[in-house]
Design an enzyme around this catalytic site. Structure first.
Site, PDB file in Angstrom:
ATOM      1  N   HIS A 144       0.832  -1.208   0.000  1.00  0.00           N
ATOM      2  CA  HIS A 144       0.000   0.000   0.000  1.00  0.00           C
ATOM      3  C   HIS A 144       0.863   1.253   0.000  1.00  0.00           C
ATOM      4  CE1 HIS A 144      -3.217  -2.790   1.132  1.00  0.00           C
ATOM      5  NE2 HIS A 144      -4.062  -1.851   0.740  1.00  0.00           N
ATOM      6  N   LYS A 148      -0.860   4.901   4.682  1.00  0.00           N
ATOM      7  CA  LYS A 148      -1.798   3.978   5.337  1.00  0.00           C
ATOM      8  C   LYS A 148      -1.437   3.809   6.806  1.00  0.00           C
ATOM      9  CE  LYS A 148      -3.929  -0.572   4.745  1.00  0.00           C
ATOM     10  NZ  LYS A 148      -5.271  -0.047   4.980  1.00  0.00           N
TER      11      LYS A 148
HETATM   12  P1  NAP Z   1      -6.997   9.695   4.321  1.00  0.00           P
HETATM   13  O1  NAP Z   1      -6.706  10.311   2.993  1.00  0.00           O
HETATM   14  O2  NAP Z   1      -6.027   9.886   5.433  1.00  0.00           O
HETATM   15  O3  NAP Z   1      -8.443  10.188   4.775  1.00  0.00           O
HETATM   16  C1  NAP Z   1      -8.936  10.133   6.084  1.00  0.00           C
HETATM   17  C2  NAP Z   1      -9.806  11.342   6.237  1.00  0.00           C
HETATM   18  O4  NAP Z   1     -10.498  11.304   7.507  1.00  0.00           O
HETATM   19  C3  NAP Z   1      -9.010  12.647   6.212  1.00  0.00           C
HETATM   20  O5  NAP Z   1      -9.563  13.505   5.262  1.00  0.00           O
HETATM   21  C4  NAP Z   1      -9.179  13.165   7.628  1.00  0.00           C
HETATM   22  O6  NAP Z   1      -9.183  14.585   7.690  1.00  0.00           O
HETATM   23  C5  NAP Z   1     -10.551  12.634   7.938  1.00  0.00           C
HETATM   24  N1  NAP Z   1     -10.848  12.849   9.341  1.00  0.00           N
HETATM   25  C6  NAP Z   1      -9.988  13.015  10.382  1.00  0.00           C
HETATM   26  N2  NAP Z   1     -10.650  13.288  11.505  1.00  0.00           N
HETATM   27  C7  NAP Z   1     -11.952  13.306  11.170  1.00  0.00           C
HETATM   28  C8  NAP Z   1     -13.133  13.550  11.910  1.00  0.00           C
HETATM   29  N3  NAP Z   1     -13.085  13.825  13.212  1.00  0.00           N
HETATM   30  N4  NAP Z   1     -14.313  13.484  11.281  1.00  0.00           N
HETATM   31  C9  NAP Z   1     -14.363  13.186   9.977  1.00  0.00           C
HETATM   32  N5  NAP Z   1     -13.287  12.973   9.207  1.00  0.00           N
HETATM   33  C10 NAP Z   1     -12.088  13.026   9.807  1.00  0.00           C
HETATM   34  O7  NAP Z   1      -7.177   8.117   4.150  1.00  0.00           O
HETATM   35  P2  NAP Z   1      -7.808   7.323   2.921  1.00  0.00           P
HETATM   36  O8  NAP Z   1      -6.705   6.734   2.089  1.00  0.00           O
HETATM   37  O9  NAP Z   1      -8.878   8.103   2.240  1.00  0.00           O
HETATM   38  O10 NAP Z   1      -8.444   6.091   3.694  1.00  0.00           O
HETATM   39  C11 NAP Z   1      -9.518   6.265   4.613  1.00  0.00           C
HETATM   40  C12 NAP Z   1      -9.832   4.892   5.222  1.00  0.00           C
HETATM   41  O11 NAP Z   1     -10.323   4.035   4.186  1.00  0.00           O
HETATM   42  C13 NAP Z   1      -8.609   4.179   5.822  1.00  0.00           C
HETATM   43  O12 NAP Z   1      -9.011   3.459   6.967  1.00  0.00           O
HETATM   44  C14 NAP Z   1      -8.188   3.225   4.713  1.00  0.00           C
HETATM   45  O13 NAP Z   1      -7.486   2.098   5.208  1.00  0.00           O
HETATM   46  C15 NAP Z   1      -9.538   2.851   4.162  1.00  0.00           C
HETATM   47  N6  NAP Z   1      -9.557   2.332   2.801  1.00  0.00           N
HETATM   48  C16 NAP Z   1     -10.509   1.412   2.539  1.00  0.00           C
HETATM   49  C17 NAP Z   1     -10.656   0.901   1.270  1.00  0.00           C
HETATM   50  C18 NAP Z   1     -11.746  -0.081   1.008  1.00  0.00           C
HETATM   51  O14 NAP Z   1     -11.896  -0.529  -0.122  1.00  0.00           O
HETATM   52  N7  NAP Z   1     -12.537  -0.430   2.009  1.00  0.00           N
HETATM   53  C19 NAP Z   1      -9.801   1.326   0.245  1.00  0.00           C
HETATM   54  C20 NAP Z   1      -8.827   2.291   0.530  1.00  0.00           C
HETATM   55  C21 NAP Z   1      -8.733   2.789   1.820  1.00  0.00           C
HETATM   56  P3  NAP Z   1      -7.848  15.384   8.175  1.00  0.00           P
HETATM   57  O15 NAP Z   1      -6.958  15.372   6.983  1.00  0.00           O
HETATM   58  O16 NAP Z   1      -8.343  16.737   8.546  1.00  0.00           O
HETATM   59  O17 NAP Z   1      -7.292  14.646   9.352  1.00  0.00           O
END
Ligand code: NAP
Length: 255
Positions: A144, A148
């Site tokens: 990844h 992550k």
């Molecule tokens: P990311 O870019 O770090 O996004 C996480 C987001 O959550 C950020 O925008 C963050 O904002 C926000 N956040 C933080 N505190 C928050 C709050 N209190 N309320 C609401 N939002 C808040 O990560 P990502 O790559 O998009 O991944 C997100 C999740 O999805 C991870 O757990 C990842 O492992 C998972 N994922 C799942 C799949 C699937 O197919 N199921 C695929 C890819 C990823 P800030 O920047 O302000 O902190």
């Protein structure tokens, strides 16, 4: 119209999901849950409290794409308010899943948690489950991007769990094997070794390697863009509207 709220709209997955909800017939984006209120997302009401979001926008479904701790608290509150969560956030523990399972039963609310929304990845997991009937020695390499937070990936854990339904637990490798450097052999689920690679440039990739006498079977899946996850998210939003229980894994809702 399904009234959808989204948590984590400025994240890499959240930004894709926001676009998907806007474009999908039958979905209405009613509100966003973020860590702060910014001008970036001024087209929709933005909340920093899950309770305010639920109360003010009255969604039917909450898509959560945040971090493991937040995901658990958002999902719990949503279920308590009769809102159906679709959770892509990874890193939930077996205890978290059990708690949510009980909560869904208590409130009779559907919830889908999918560690991987990509249909191709789900097929890879299914094929791995099948292969384990004939090839019992297996290692998983997941790769990844370097932002992550959790390791190993939810997909790798789920793959190991599915393989384990057709595999007898046993230690793999030489019985006298020793690690000269701690961690060299990876994490362990019932003897299945899991290895996590984190590098810039990667999105989400996994190989499942089955070794047998004189042969190697490799199952490999690559998500090159986060767009690959969105058909699965849309499918889960529609499906969760018909369910009253916890479903863990996209493989449980596709034929
Ligand atoms: P990311 O870019 O770090 O996004 C996480 C987001 O959550 C950020 O925008 C963050 O904002 C926000 N956040 C933080 N505190 C928050 C709050 N209190 N309320 C609401 N939002 C808040 O990560 P990502 O790559 O998009 O991944 C997100 C999740 O999805 C991870 O757990 C990842 O492992 C998972 N994922 C799942 C799949 C699937 O197919 N199921 C695929 C890819 C990823 P800030 O920047 O302000 O902190």
């Amino acid at each position: 119209m399904i009234r959808v709220a989204l948590a984590g709209p400025r994240g890499k997955m959240g930004a894709e999901a926001l676009e998907m909800i806007e474009q999908q017939d039958g979905f209405e984006l009613v509100g966003l849950l973020d860590s702060k209120v910014t001008d970036e997302l001024s087209d929709y009401p933005v909340f920093i409290s899950i309770l305010d979001l639920l109360k003010e926008t009255n969604p039917q479904v909450l898509i959560d794409l945040t971090t493991p701790e937040l995901g658990m608290s958002h999902t719990t509150e949503a279920i308590r308010h009769g809102v159906r969560p679709v959770v892509g956030t990874t890193g939930f523990t077996p205890d978290d899943l059990e708690q949510l399972n009980q909560l869904c039963e208590e409130y009779k609310v559907g919830c889908i948690i999918a560690p991987n929304f990509s249909i191709g990845a789900v097929l890879m997991m299914r094929f791995a489950e099948q292969a384990a009937r004939y090839m019992q020695d297996v290692e998983i390499i997941e790769m990844h991007h370097n932002q992550k937070l959790d390791a190993p990936s939810g997909t790798a854990i789920k793959t190991a769990e599915l393989i384990q339904t057709n595999r007898v637990s046993h230690r793999q490798g030489h019985e006298n094997e020793e690690e000269a450097l701690q961690g060299a052999r990876g994490a362990d689920i019932e003897g299945i070794k899991l290895h996590s690679v984190r590098l810039p440039g990667l999105v989400a990739h996994q190989q499942v390697l089955f070794g047998g006498e004189g042969q190697l079977l490799t199952l490999r899946h690559d998500s090159f863009t986060r767009g690959s996850f969105m058909p699965g998210v849309a499918l889960c939003v529609k499906e969760v509207m018909k369910r009253n229980e916890l479903i863990y894994g996209l493989e449980n809702i596709i034929d």
